[in-house]
Design an enzyme around this catalytic site. Structure first.
Site, PDB file in Angstrom:
ATOM      1  CB  CYS A 269      -0.978  -0.032   1.175  1.00 23.78           C
ATOM      2  SG  CYS A 269      -2.400   1.064   0.946  1.00 23.78           S
TER       3      CYS A 269
ATOM      4  CG  HIS B 202      -3.682  -3.513   3.626  1.00 24.87           C
ATOM      5  ND1 HIS B 202      -2.520  -3.095   4.236  1.00 24.87           N
ATOM      6  CD2 HIS B 202      -4.237  -2.400   3.066  1.00 24.87           C
ATOM      7  CE1 HIS B 202      -2.375  -1.799   4.060  1.00 24.87           C
ATOM      8  NE2 HIS B 202      -3.395  -1.346   3.350  1.00 24.87           N
TER       9      HIS B 202
END
Length: 482
Positions: free
Chosen positions: A323, A420
């Site tokens: 991310c 994630h």
């Protein structure tokens, strides 16, 4: 409602345990936290974002996580500012003083969600935030006694004896409350006790005599739990000779629960490196998510970690960015509208041929697909506001529903992804560890470990449920009813 004398007193685990115990008895139960401040979040079934702890509590209750379970989520982007998420969606970025005034509006969202849950579930177990004794936050409070008073909810007060000063914490908290708030507390829970309970009994007797309220349960200190942390990073124990993975800890690190599975892996020595610490020799470095990518990137450089990471690559080490960490690997990160902080453009590491631009629209999605570099399934979730573009994306790390996701460098040393939770998937974790150099990597099932941990805390919390049942319906208890 479960409130605590301090942050990390054990509110989240007590709520999860009660949810699991009631679910075992066949009740339809839901967790609820009016306001949460955390950078660990989860994507819900209805496509929103809530605190990670409420997702864990929903798992304990056996129900899908929903945005009503955490209607107000604050994600700090600086020491004084945060992104305000209402009903799962970003509403605004506010400074602390502005949000303090906004809480009267946020309270409407809190009560809407609570009433919807009340209409759907037989029981709602509410978690407070921090401590109700924060005098400076009492006005317009929506997280603790302000909520309890508004809905006329009884309160359990939890205190952590492992920290020391447990009796002072409880008595001091009561002293900071109003008369009606003190009357609302039905009893205390002493959490994380280890030792001879008979030596604690004189203190319990004194506390009950001093306050006129019962100690509902003394809960044991449980070692080796695998539960999603709400915010605090739990340092892993080093394993000599194991495959070493290093995670630099940014000031605004987000979703560090990504590394829970690695922490539990028997062949992995996971190290979190904090400010002022050098990055040690490692097999793999993972740059985690960030709530303020440009600020954390500048901070990383200020620590001298950029040179340490380049040296790691020169010596053949592998690097993963997740991310915000993925965004740092590109040529630049631009935020012309000031979505995460001051407007501007920051140079990245230049390890991947891509550029990232921040957007106000946040992508929230649960996804699944295949690894592009191995024959393995992958699943996870996306929570990000940036959009990355560039030639590097033509060499993806994963294939999600037929689309390319993430990137891998031409030399195979650097991998980036917006996903994630990739290490939570046993197949993906093994593929990533083998790509990074761990031969014949074993798999672990972090979901099974999490379930077993929930059952352990539920079993340990049975005395509390018994005490609450006697308080709520003594005549039914005597007849053997629930």
């Amino acid at each position: 409602m479960v409130q605590g004398t301090t942050s990390d007193a054990g509110k989240s685990t007590v709520v999860a345990a009660l949810c699991r115990l009631l679910a075992r008895e066949g009740m339809k139960v839901a967790p609820f936290k009016p306001q949460n401040m955390a950078l660990n979040s989860a994507v819900t079934a209805d496509g929103g974002e809530i605190g990670r702890a409420q997702a864990l509590q929903a798992l304990a209750a056996g129900v899908p996580p929903h945005t009503d379970m955490n209607p107000v989520l604050l994600k700090p982007s600086s020491d004084t500012g945060a992104q305000v998420i209402i009903h799962g969606k970003p509403r605004a970025d506010m400074e602390a003083r502005d949000y303090d005034l906004y809480k009267t509006v946020a309270m409407h969202a809190v009560l809407e969600s609570f009433r919807r849950l009340q209409a759907q579930y037989e029981a709602v177990i509410v978690e407070g935030a921090g401590s109700p004794a924060e005098i400076n936050l009492r006005e317009r409070d929506i997280a603790n006694m302000g909520f309890a008073e508004a809905v006329d909810c009884p309160v359990i007060l939890v205190a952590d004896i492992d920290r020391g000063g447990v009796f002072a914490h409880i008595v001091g908290t009561l002293d900071c409350l109003s008369g009606s708030e003190r009357r609302r507390i039905v009893g205390f829970v002493i959490n994380r006790f280890r030792g001879d309970i008979s030596l604690l009994q004189p203190g319990l007797d004194w506390l009950e005599q001093r306050t006129g309220k019962p100690v509902l349960a003394v809960l044991p200190y449980l070692h080796g739990l695998h539960l999603d942390a709400e915010d605090a990073i739990q340092q892993a124990q080093g394993r000599a000779g194991a495959f070493r993975i290093v995670v630099p800890v940014f000031p605004r690190i987000s979703n560090h629960t990504d590394f829970d599975a690695l922490r539990a892996h028997p062949d992995v020595d996971l190290r979190f490196v904090g400010p002022g610490q050098p990055i040690p020799p490692a097999d793999l470095i993972v740059l985690p998510g960030s709530k303020n990518t440009r600020a954390d990137l500048a901070w990383l450089r200020g620590q001298g970690w950029d040179e340490a990471i380049r040296r790691h690559l020169r010596y053949g080490g592998k690097l993963i960015g997740i991310c915000g960490g993925f965004q740092m690997l590109g040529e630049s990160v631009a935020d012309p509208e000031g979505v995460e902080g001051a407007p501007g453009d920051t140079a990245g590491f230049g390890l991947l041929d891509m550029r990232t631009g921040m957007r106000r629209e946040k992508r929230l999605a649960q996804v699944a697909g295949r690894c592009a570099f191995a024959d393995a399934a992958v699943s996870g979730y996306e929570i990000h506001m940036g959009v990355s573009e560039g030639a590097a994306l033509a060499r993806p790390a994963f294939l999600i529903d037929g689309r390319a996701e993430g990137a891998m460098s031409a030399d195979g040393q650097v991998l980036g992804t917006y996903l994630h939770g990739v290490f939570d998937d046993p197949e993906a974790m093994r593929a990533l560890l083998e790509w990074a150099g761990l031969r014949k990597a074993r798999t672990i099932d972090i979901a099974a470990l999490r379930e077993a941990s929930i059952d352990r805390i539920a079993d340990a919390t049975l005395p509390l449920l018994a005490s609450l049942s006697r308080l709520a319906a003594p005549e039914r208890w005597q007849r053997g009813g629930r």
